[in-house]
Design an enzyme around this catalytic site. Structure first.
Site, PDB file in Angstrom:
ATOM      1  N   SER A   1      18.916-116.475 -42.842  1.00  0.00           N
ATOM      2  CA  SER A   1      19.459-117.302 -43.929  1.00  0.00           C
ATOM      3  C   SER A   1      20.741-116.734 -44.534  1.00  0.00           C
ATOM      4  O   SER A   1      20.940-116.798 -45.751  1.00  0.00           O
ATOM      5  CB  SER A   1      18.389-117.527 -45.002  1.00  0.00           C
ATOM      6  OG  SER A   1      17.277-118.216 -44.451  1.00  0.00           O
TER       7      SER A   1
ATOM      8  N   LYS B   1      21.414-121.958 -31.371  1.00  0.00           N
ATOM      9  CA  LYS B   1      20.060-122.360 -30.956  1.00  0.00           C
ATOM     10  C   LYS B   1      20.126-123.601 -30.048  1.00  0.00           C
ATOM     11  O   LYS B   1      21.079-123.747 -29.304  1.00  0.00           O
ATOM     12  CB  LYS B   1      19.174-122.603 -32.179  1.00  0.00           C
ATOM     13  CG  LYS B   1      19.211-121.438 -33.156  1.00  0.00           C
ATOM     14  CD  LYS B   1      18.097-121.467 -34.148  1.00  0.00           C
ATOM     15  CE  LYS B   1      18.291-120.340 -35.140  1.00  0.00           C
ATOM     16  NZ  LYS B   1      17.104-120.056 -35.920  1.00  0.00           N
TER      17      LYS B   1
ATOM     18  N   GLU C   1      12.348-116.210 -32.129  1.00  0.00           N
ATOM     19  CA  GLU C   1      11.831-117.498 -31.633  1.00  0.00           C
ATOM     20  C   GLU C   1      11.380-117.361 -30.180  1.00  0.00           C
ATOM     21  O   GLU C   1      10.433-118.022 -29.753  1.00  0.00           O
ATOM     22  CB  GLU C   1      12.896-118.588 -31.802  1.00  0.00           C
ATOM     23  CG  GLU C   1      13.043-118.984 -33.269  1.00  0.00           C
ATOM     24  CD  GLU C   1      14.394-119.563 -33.642  1.00  0.00           C
ATOM     25  OE1 GLU C   1      15.208-119.880 -32.758  1.00  0.00           O
ATOM     26  OE2 GLU C   1      14.652-119.685 -34.861  1.00  0.00           O
TER      27      GLU C   1
ATOM     28  N   GLU D   1      16.373-108.997 -37.999  1.00  0.00           N
ATOM     29  CA  GLU D   1      16.114-110.349 -38.499  1.00  0.00           C
ATOM     30  C   GLU D   1      14.656-110.456 -38.928  1.00  0.00           C
ATOM     31  O   GLU D   1      13.778-110.728 -38.086  1.00  0.00           O
ATOM     32  CB  GLU D   1      16.388-111.371 -37.395  1.00  0.00           C
ATOM     33  CG  GLU D   1      17.815-111.362 -36.884  1.00  0.00           C
ATOM     34  CD  GLU D   1      18.190-112.710 -36.300  1.00  0.00           C
ATOM     35  OE1 GLU D   1      19.154-113.296 -36.803  1.00  0.00           O
ATOM     36  OE2 GLU D   1      17.522-113.181 -35.388  1.00  0.00           O
TER      37      GLU D   1
ATOM     38  N   HIS E   1      15.241-112.619 -29.429  1.00  0.00           N
ATOM     39  CA  HIS E   1      15.222-113.357 -30.701  1.00  0.00           C
ATOM     40  C   HIS E   1      13.770-113.656 -31.064  1.00  0.00           C
ATOM     41  O   HIS E   1      12.930-113.915 -30.187  1.00  0.00           O
ATOM     42  CB  HIS E   1      16.034-114.652 -30.566  1.00  0.00           C
ATOM     43  CG  HIS E   1      16.267-115.330 -31.873  1.00  0.00           C
ATOM     44  ND1 HIS E   1      15.305-116.115 -32.473  1.00  0.00           N
ATOM     45  CD2 HIS E   1      17.334-115.332 -32.706  1.00  0.00           C
ATOM     46  CE1 HIS E   1      15.784-116.574 -33.625  1.00  0.00           C
ATOM     47  NE2 HIS E   1      17.014-116.107 -33.788  1.00  0.00           N
TER      48      HIS E   1
ATOM     49  N   GLY F   1      15.738-119.178 -41.004  1.00  0.00           N
ATOM     50  CA  GLY F   1      15.642-120.626 -41.175  1.00  0.00           C
ATOM     51  C   GLY F   1      14.826-121.049 -42.386  1.00  0.00           C
ATOM     52  O   GLY F   1      14.462-122.213 -42.511  1.00  0.00           O
TER      53      GLY F   1
ATOM     54  N   ASN G   1      24.461-118.121 -33.896  1.00  0.00           N
ATOM     55  CA  ASN G   1      23.456-118.552 -32.910  1.00  0.00           C
ATOM     56  C   ASN G   1      23.238-120.045 -33.101  1.00  0.00           C
ATOM     57  O   ASN G   1      22.639-120.455 -34.089  1.00  0.00           O
ATOM     58  CB  ASN G   1      22.163-117.759 -33.152  1.00  0.00           C
ATOM     59  CG  ASN G   1      21.020-118.253 -32.285  1.00  0.00           C
ATOM     60  OD1 ASN G   1      21.224-119.003 -31.333  1.00  0.00           O
ATOM     61  ND2 ASN G   1      19.803-117.822 -32.619  1.00  0.00           N
TER      62      ASN G   1
END
Ligand code: PEP
Length: 253
Positions: free
Chosen positions: A214, A11, A98, A168, A96, A174, A9
């Protein structure tokens, strides 16, 4: 036998030329990776160019999001799943964390996106995962099962062929703080049980469940050694061709 999936991904990183450079650097490094499906998800603006340059290779291209709307129309700033397909995408990341966190996507929106992806002939990579607070409160399983049942509402067993799940945990994305292989395995096994209860044991056994958070070249082998981990959704470490290729080619020389 579930074929592993390693998906990157990207992003909101990389211009079109940077995306092409990374994709072309990756292509030869993973050319012999027949053991898994390799997917990269560039920004919308780079999708077509990257997909064109990767045509005929074993690297698939994904959108990072799609509209809840199936049909084209007056929805400024949105892109339909069919439009992603039109530029060469075969997959789309949906829900996702985010997008859930910063763009307020609900399970109902994620569900519409899964349905739109399937209608367009794409495979949806449905992301689920709890926050640190939810894990510490002991509600992680309840949160994840709610995201699964909400996100997959109305889908039939045969629709599941076009779904990949990515677990996730938000606290691992991250942050450099990956879930231990055992923590991830525990949740993946739980997710498989949710599929067995909601659909069939066969469907649960066939579902590919990726871990994300990560993932790096030095922790992929431990994660992949777990029975219910079928691959990875990789953010930061997918931005460089060599580190992403090391993750794809883990355990191989
Ligand atoms: C992600 O963006 O889905 C992700 C897992 O990011 P990272 O690998 O950087 O934690």
């Amino acid at each position: 036998m579930r074929k592993p999936v390693i998906a990157g991904n990207w992003k909101m990183y990389k211009t079109v030329s940077e995306s092409v450079d990374t994709a072309l650097a990756l292509k030869p490094l993973v050319a012999n990776a027949n053991h898994c499906d390799v997917i990269i998800a560039p920004v919308f603006t780079a999708l077509k160019t990257v997909a064109d340059r990767l045509e005929g290779s074993n690297v698939h291209v994904a959108g990072q999001n799609c509209s809840t709307e199936v049909e084209e129309g007056a929805h400024t700033g949105e892109v339909t799943a069919a439009m992603l397909r039109d530029v060469g995408a075969s997959h789309v990341i949906v829900g996702h964390s985010e997008r859930r966190q910063f763009y307020f996507e609900t399970d109902s929106m994620v569900n519409k996106k899964c349905q739109a992806a399937i209608t367009a002939g794409l495979i949806a990579i449905l992301c689920v995962g709890e926050s640190l607070e939810q894990r510490e409160q002991g509600t992680a399983e309840r949160v994840v099962s709610g995201q699964l049942t909400g996100g997959l509402s109305g889908l039939t067993v045969s629709d599941l062929d076009r779904i990949i799940v990515a677990y996730e945990p938000v606290w691992a994305i991250g942050t450099g703080r990956t879930a231990t292989p055992e923590q991830a395995q525990e949740m993946h096994a739980f997710i498989r049980r949710v599929f067995a209860d909601g659909y069939t044991k066969t469907a649960a056994g066939a579902m590919r469940i990726l871990y994300g958070g990560s993932v790096k070249p030095d922790n992929i082998a431990g994660l992949m050694s777990q029975t219910d981990i079928d691959g990875a959704l990789v953010g930061g470490a997918s931005l460089k061709a060599d580190s992403f290729a090391q993750i794809v080619n883990f355990g191989r020389t």
